[in-house]
Design an enzyme around this catalytic site. Structure first.
Site, short mmCIF file in Angstrom:
data_model
loop_
_atom_site.label_atom_id
_atom_site.label_comp_id
_atom_site.label_asym_id
_atom_site.label_seq_id
_atom_site.Cartn_x
_atom_site.Cartn_y
_atom_site.Cartn_z
N CYS A 288 0.12 -7.25 -6.24
CA CYS A 288 -0.26 -6.29 -5.20
C CYS A 288 -0.86 -5.04 -5.80
O CYS A 288 -1.60 -4.30 -5.15
CB CYS A 288 0.93 -5.95 -4.30
SG CYS A 288 2.36 -5.36 -5.19
N GLU B 119 7.20 -3.91 1.38
CA GLU B 119 6.15 -3.69 0.39
C GLU B 119 5.08 -4.74 0.64
O GLU B 119 5.33 -5.93 0.50
CB GLU B 119 6.72 -3.84 -1.03
CG GLU B 119 5.74 -3.51 -2.12
CD GLU B 119 5.28 -2.07 -2.06
OE1 GLU B 119 4.06 -1.87 -1.88
OE2 GLU B 119 6.12 -1.16 -2.16
#
Length: 524
Positions: free
Chosen positions: A330, A296
Site C-alpha cells: 500500500c 488501513e
C-alpha cells in the site's frame, strides 16, 4: 505466569535485518526453505476456543511462483462456525480482560523470543506462500517481532496511570484515567504482509485485553496459522485468538454486522474497507455500542523530484519504491512526478535500473517475483493495456516467463495527472512517470489523488523542503529517501483520505484504538 517489571525491560529496539551477503545466512535460509518444503500439502484446522476443527470445504493455498506447488489445505469456516467462534471469544473475554496488562504483554514477549529463534522458518514460508524474496520476507518477519515487542511495552506503559495520562490534581478527590478493553473484535489482515500486519493487528488487540476472531487473507492463510500456533505454544488461553479463515462475503460480512462485534480491524483495499465501514455503521438488533473501525486501505503513493535533487538517489528510490515485492505494498511508489528540467535524465536512469531487475522464483532470491494470484495477474495486465493508451511504454509491459504469475516490471512515461495510471491503485509492478513545470506544480500533482498514504520529496533546497513538509498531504512523508519501509516505533504508519483512518500502526497512539478510557473519581 511470571512477569517482567517494566523498569527491567530492555529499551525497545528494532529487530535487525539479516545480511544475506553472508554465506552462513544464505545457507540458513536455504535450510529453512527445505524444511518448509517438507511440510507442503498439509491440512490446517480452524481454531475455535479449545477446539481444532477440520471442515470439508478447504482453501487451497498455492505458491504464486510455482503453480504446481500446494502450500496447504486450510479448513474454511461458514456462518455457523463463525458464530461458534464468536461465542468462544465472548466467553474468553470475561476472564482475559481481567488478566493484568503486564501478564498479557508477557505472552507477546515470549512469542517474540520464539519467532526470533525461528526467524528463517517464518520467512521461508512467506517465500513460498506470498512470493517474497529473501530480503522482503526477512523484513516482514522482523516487523512482526517488532510489533510484539513494541505493543507489549506500550500496554505496560498505558497500564501505568502516571505514565499514560497524568491528571491535574484538585483538593479532596482522587482521580484516575485507565484504559480498558473494548470486547470482541474481528481482525482482517492482508496478504501482502501476511505475517507482520497479521501479527501487529492481532497482538495490539489482545494485549489491550480484547479477544479476536482472526480471518486471514485467503491467499496466505498458512502463515497466519503458523502465528496462531505460536501463540498457542506460548500458552495464550483458548478463545483469545480464534482462527477462522473463510469467505469475506459469507463470514466477513456476517461478523462485521454481528451485534456482539465491538470493533473491526482491517487492512486491505479501499473498496472492501468502505464496505466494512458501511456495514459496521448499521446497528444490529441487540447491539448496545457504536462499533469501532480501524481501517488501513489503499494508496496511490508517489515520489516528487525537483531539479536540485540528487538524481541518482532519486532514481534508485523510485525503482525500489515501485518494484519492491512487485509493487504489492500500500506504500508502493507507483507514481513519480519529476520537474521537466531533469525529467529525461531521471526517466532514463529509472528505466536502466528497472531493466536490471531479474525475474524468477523467490526461493532462488530473484529481485522480482510473482504477483499474488490469477485475479491480480489479470487486473495488472489490464492496467498495462490501459497504460499503452495513456502514456509511452518505456520498458516492460508483458508477462514474464515462469510457472507462476510473473509480470515484467513496467514503466510508462509522460502520463497525465488525471490518467487512470496516476489515479487508481494498481497494486503491481507498474510505474507511471509524469512531468511537472516546476516543483510547486509537482507537489500539486502529487496531491491530486483521493489517497494520502505515503510520499517522498527529493530536493536539496531547504526552503522547498520546508514548504513540502507542510503542503504534501499524506500520512507518512519522507524526504530524500524511498516512500516504503516504515519501521515500528520510528515511522508510525497510516494515511489520510481514502487511505484509511490514519491509525498510525507502530506508534504510541495505536493501542488507544483498541481500548476505551475510563475516568474514576473518588471523594476523600
Amino acid at each position: 505466569m511470571s512477569t517482567t517489571p517494566f523498569n527491567e525491560l530492555k529499551p525497545y529496539a528494532n529487530e535487525p535485518f539479516t545480511d544475506f551477503g553472508m554465506q552462513a545466512n544464505q545457507e540458513a535460509m536455504e535450510t529453512a526453505i527445505a524444511q518448509i518444503k517438507s511440510e507442503l500439502g498439509r491440512t490446517y484446522p480452524l481454531k475455535i476456543g479449545v477446539q481444532m476443527i477440520e471442515t470439508e470445504p478447504k482453501i487451497t493455498s498455492i505458491n504464486p511462483g510455482n503453480l504446481d506447488e500446494v502450500i496447504g489445505f486450510v479448513s474454511k469456516a461458514n456462518q455457523e462456525l463463525a458464530e461458534q467462534a464468536m461465542q468462544a471469544a465472548l466467553a474468553a473475554f470475561e476472564t482475559w480482560k481481567q488478566v493484568p496488562a503486564r501478564e498479557r504483554a508477557e505472552y507477546l514477549f515470549k512469542a517474540a523470543t520464539l519467532m526470533r529463534e525461528r526467524k528463517h522458518e517464518f520467512s521461508a514460508l512467506m517465500l513460498l506462500e506470498a512470493g517474497k524474496n529473501y530480503v522482503e520476507a526477512d523484513v516482514d518477519t522482523a516487523e512482526a517481532i517488532d510489533f510484539l515487542e513494541f505493543y507489549g511495552r506500550e500496554m505496560i506503559r498505558l497500564s501505568n496511570v502516571n505514565e499514560a495520562q497524568p491528571l491535574a490534581k484538585i483538593p479532596g478527590e482522587d482521580n484516575r484515567l485507565t484504559y480498558i478493553p473494548l470486547g470482541v473484535g474481528v481482525v482482517i489482515p492482508p496478504w501482502n504482509f501476511p505475517l507482520a500486519i497479521c501479527v501487529g493487528m492481532t497482538a495490539a488487540a489482545i494485549v489491550s485485553g480484547n479477544t479476536v476472531l482472526l480471518k486471514p487473507a485467503s491467499t496466505t492463510p498458512v502463515i497466519a496459522y503458523k502465528f496462531v500456533a505460536l501463540m498457542q505454544e506460548v500458552g495464550l488461553p483458548p478463545g483469545v485468538i480464534n482462527y477462522v479463515p473463510g469467505s469475506g462475503a459469507e463470514i466477513g460480512d456476517y461478523l462485521t454486522s454481528h451485534p456482539k462485534t465491538r470493533f473491526v480491524s482491517f487492512t486491505g483495499s479501499k473498496e472492501v474497507g468502505l464496505r466494512i465501514n458501511k456495514l459496521a455503521a448499521d446497528t444490529a438488533p441487540g447491539q448496545i455500542w457504536i462499533k469501532r473501525v480501524i481501517a488501513e486501505m489503499g494508496g496511490k503513493d508517489g515520489i516528487v523530484v525537483d531539479e536540485t535533487a540528487d538524481l541518482e538517489a532519486a532514481a534508485v528510490a523510485i525503482v525500489a519504491s515501485a518494484f519492491g515485492f512487485q509493487g504489492q505494498k500500500c506504500s508502493a511508489g507507483s507514481r513519480a512526478i519529476i520537474v521537466e528540467a531533469v525529467y529525461d535524465e531521471v526517466a532514463k536512469r529509472v528505466v536502466e535500473l528497472t531493466e536490471q531487475l531479474q525475474i524468477g522464483l523467490p526461493e532462488h532470491n530473484f529481485a522480482a517475483g510473482p504477483v499474488i494470484d490469477n485475479i491480480s495477474f489479470a487486473r495488472i495486465l489490464d492496467y498495462i493495456d490501459i497504460g499503452r493508451e495513456e502514456g509511452e511504454l518505456l520498458t516492460g509491459g508483458a508477462k514474464a516467463p515462469g510457472n507462476g504469475y510473473y509480470i515484467q516490471p513496467t514503466v510508462f512515461g509522460d502520463v497525465d495527472v488525471k490518467a487512470r495510471l496516476m489515479q487508481e491503485e494498481i497494486f503491481g509492478p507498474v510505474l507511471a512517470l509524469a512531468k511537472a513545470q516546476d516543483w510547486r506544480e509537482a507537489i500539486a500533482m502529487y496531491n491530486d489523488t483521493e489517497f494520502g498514504l505515503t510520499g517522498s520529496y527529493f530536493s536539496t533546497d531547504n526552503d522547498r523542503i520546508a514548504e513540502a513538509l507542510d503542503t504534501i498531504h499524506c500520512g507518512n512523508l519522507y524526504i530524500n529517501r524511498k516512500c516504503t519501509g516504515a519501521l515500528v516505533g520510528v515511522h508510525p504508519f497510516g494515511g489520510f483520505n481514502m487511505s484509511g483512518t490514519d491509525s498510525k500502526a507502530g506508534g504510541h497512539d495505536y493501542l488507544l484504538l483498541f481500548t476505551q478510557a475510563k475516568l474514576t473519581s473518588r471523594k476523600r
